[in-house]
Design an enzyme around this catalytic site. Structure first.
Site, PDB file in Angstrom:
ATOM      1  N   ARG A   1       0.819  -1.218   0.000  1.00  0.00           N
ATOM      2  CA  ARG A   1       0.000   0.000   0.000  1.00  0.00           C
ATOM      3  C   ARG A   1       0.852   1.268   0.000  1.00  0.00           C
ATOM      4  NH1 ARG A   1      -3.500   3.136   3.855  1.00  0.00           N
ATOM      5  NH2 ARG A   1      -5.460   3.587   2.758  1.00  0.00           N
TER       6      ARG A   1
ATOM      7  N   ILE B   1      -7.216   7.702  -1.083  1.00  0.00           N
ATOM      8  CA  ILE B   1      -7.113   6.243  -1.066  1.00  0.00           C
ATOM      9  C   ILE B   1      -7.914   5.791   0.151  1.00  0.00           C
ATOM     10  CG2 ILE B   1      -4.886   6.397   0.160  1.00  0.00           C
ATOM     11  CD1 ILE B   1      -4.118   3.718  -1.093  1.00  0.00           C
ATOM     12  N   SER B   2      -8.865   4.901  -0.056  1.00  0.00           N
ATOM     13  CA  SER B   2      -9.762   4.484   1.026  1.00  0.00           C
ATOM     14  C   SER B   2      -9.006   3.716   2.100  1.00  0.00           C
ATOM     15  CB  SER B   2     -10.888   3.609   0.475  1.00  0.00           C
ATOM     16  OG  SER B   2     -11.717   4.340  -0.396  1.00  0.00           O
ATOM     17  N   GLN B   3      -9.584   3.691   3.306  1.00  0.00           N
ATOM     18  CA  GLN B   3      -8.965   2.926   4.384  1.00  0.00           C
ATOM     19  C   GLN B   3      -8.936   1.447   3.994  1.00  0.00           C
ATOM     20  OE1 GLN B   3     -12.586   3.769   7.066  1.00  0.00           O
ATOM     21  NE2 GLN B   3     -11.648   2.011   8.048  1.00  0.00           N
TER      22      GLN B   3
END
Length: 210
Positions: A36, A62-64
């Site tokens: 990530r 960027i999503s969790q």
């Protein structure tokens, strides 16, 4: 050889995903494989495995990790699936899907984000991803692929776009956040005999699709 983020990555998988309701071992393995930190600016890399979204520029995030995992698991991806992703963003979700499926077509309306994601995904060696830039916010089609086994949307639509359900194969699954800015619902939509069945995964908060 382990990289310097490998321990953080494993901790994320164990504490943020597996201890919640992410149970699919293939999904968990994909999160172990995809770095990530590569999809985040260097100044934010120390936050890469926190359970929260991060800015990636152009008003996007960027999503969790948990949200990405929940949407991926709900999609029920398999190794023979052809997938459409609407909203490439950072490319992190794209990489997760590429680990789990045969081919991923990913559509992005912001050229700079698509180009940035393309560089990262190429660096990581993915060869089953096709990135496309949408010239029209209302065009959600991939002209060289008419139907998809699975469709995932990483931004919120005010309603389910009919052009997406038209591209969904019989028996296919669409995962999409639907609603207005202050309240959205994450929906899993399946197609059976031409009819759409919807299931809610609960409330969520995404940037707008258009």
């Amino acid at each position: 050889m382990k990289d310097k983020f490998s321990a953080q990555r494993e901790k994320m998988v164990q504490k943020q995903l597996a201890k919640r309701d992410i149970e699919d071992p293939k999904v968990l393995d994909a999160f172990r494989k995809v770095p990530r930190e590569e999809f985040i600016t260097e100044s934010k890399q120390h936050q890469a495995y926190g359970d929260h979204p991060l800015p990636i520029g152009h008003g996007q995030t960027i999503s969790q990790p948990y949200i990405v995992a929940m949407m991926t698991q709900a999609l029920e991806p398999s190794s023979h699936d052809i997938v459409l992703e609407v909203g490439t963003g950072s490319g992190y979700q794209t990489a997760i899907l590429a680990e789990l499926t045969k081919k991923v077509f990913s559509l992005e309306r912001i050229p700079e984000l698509s180009e940035q994601a393309g560089r990262i995904l190429s660096k990581l060696g993915y060869q089953n991803i096709v990135l496309k830039i949408s010239d029209d916010d209302n065009d959600l089609t991939i002209h060289e692929q008419k139907e998809f086994d699975k469709i995932i949307v990483t931004a919120a639509a005010s309603q389910i776009p009919p052009e997406l359900t038209q591209q969904l194969k019989e028996g296919g699954t669409l995962v999409i956040p639907v609603g207005e800015l202050m309240f959205q619902e994450l929906l899993v939509v399946t197609k059976h005999n031409g009819e759409l069945r919807k299931k809610s995964l609960g409330g969520c908060r995404f940037v707008p699709l258009k």
